[in-house]
Enzyme design. Structure first.
Site, PDB file in Angstrom:
ATOM      1  N   ARG A  10       0.938  -1.056   0.297  1.00  0.00           N
ATOM      2  CA  ARG A  10      -0.224   0.206  -0.089  1.00  0.00           C
ATOM      3  C   ARG A  10       0.571   0.979   0.149  1.00  0.00           C
ATOM      4  NH1 ARG A  10      -3.238   3.000   3.967  1.00  0.00           N
ATOM      5  NH2 ARG A  10      -2.081   1.750   5.050  1.00  0.00           N
ATOM      6  N   ASN A  20       7.707   1.267   1.187  1.00  0.00           N
ATOM      7  CA  ASN A  20       7.773   0.226   0.109  1.00  0.00           C
ATOM      8  C   ASN A  20       9.019   0.243  -0.562  1.00  0.00           C
ATOM      9  OD1 ASN A  20       6.092  -1.520   1.951  1.00  0.00           O
ATOM     10  ND2 ASN A  20       4.563  -0.598   1.678  1.00  0.00           N
ATOM     11  N   ARG A 162      14.506 -22.659  35.714  1.00  0.00           N
ATOM     12  CA  ARG A 162      14.833 -22.403  35.185  1.00  0.00           C
ATOM     13  C   ARG A 162      15.950 -23.063  34.189  1.00  0.00           C
ATOM     14  NH1 ARG A 162      14.716 -16.384  33.451  1.00  0.00           N
ATOM     15  NH2 ARG A 162      15.888 -16.211  31.694  1.00  0.00           N
TER      16      ARG A 162
END
Length: 240
Positions: A10, A20, A162
């Site tokens: 777009r 873009n 962990r």
């Protein structure tokens, strides 16, 4: 299998205006994705859907098909991607070229290694899934905010034991959807207006392919990574 590759671009991007077609590591941002699609051995039908004449000219010069300018109602800030893909499918079907599947590539995720697109097509075809979503692995060291004020945040891993990263197995990781790549059977779009549906598969990409350009910082990171990628590719070609 015929695969229509839709690259929606777009003209009215907000976070980084005109991103873009911004020059990134030597070429307009969208051109990186177009060239990757055209280079795929899978023989993709590469179509750029844009509402912007300047972007259309850039895409045509890069070798993509730009058979229409996208209607204004499909180029709003609030427009979802699915109607844009459906519009491209309907256009090709009107030409008597209804595809078996659609590969959706976002130009704002320009980092895809050589062979990535062909690997995605191969996985899509051999596994028989209805839709495939590109993801990158990340560690499970994630947290969620408290459900109620004054509550406690929740870890998405066992805090008491962990693990070290090097001890993590494939199933210990979480997989983040990048937005870079999707492959979907055409009937899924037609039935559900969604890029994901039916039997869904994960296409695991390299962590380095997870860059998504939404900010100027993202653009700088993409520039650095794409510049390195181009240098490595040129070095391989010289070696050949």
């Amino acid at each position: 299998m015929t695969i229509l590759c839709v690259i929606p671009v777009r003209g009215g991007s907000k976070g980084v205006p005109r991103k873009n077609i911004r020059n990134v590591a030597g070429k307009p941002l969208v051109v990186w994705t177009i060239e990757q699609a055209l280079a795929a051995k899978a023989g993709l039908d590469v179509l750029v859907s844009t509402d912007d004449p300047e972007i259309a000219d850039v895409a045509l010069a890069a070798g993509a098909d730009v058979p229409f300018l996208r209607p204004a109602e499909l180029a709003q800030d609030t427009t979802a991607t699915e109607p844009v893909v459906r519009h491209a499918i309907d256009f090709r079907s009107g030409q008597g070229r209804r595809p078996d599947a659609v590969m959706l590539l976002q130009a704002t995720s320009p980092l895809r290694f050589h062979g990535t697109l062909d690997r995605a097509v191969e996985q899509f075809e051999t596994t028989g899934v209805d839709s495939l979503v590109g993801v990158v692995p990340q560690t499970p060291f994630l947290w969620t905010l408290p459900a109620e004020p004054g509550g406690h945040p929740a870890a998405q891993y066992t805090v008491e034991s962990r693990p070290r990263r090097q001890e993590l197995g494939e199933r210990d990781f979480r997989y983040r959807e990048t937005g870079s790549l999707y492959v979907t059977r055409t009937r899924i779009y037609e039935q559900f207006d969604n890029r994901l549906g039916g039997r869904i598969g994960l296409f695991v990409m390299d962590e380095g392919e997870g860059v998504d350009v939404d900010t100027e910082l993202d653009l700088s990171i993409a520039e650095q990574q794409l510049g390195r990628f181009r240098a490595e590719l040129e070095g391989e070609n010289r070696a050949i």
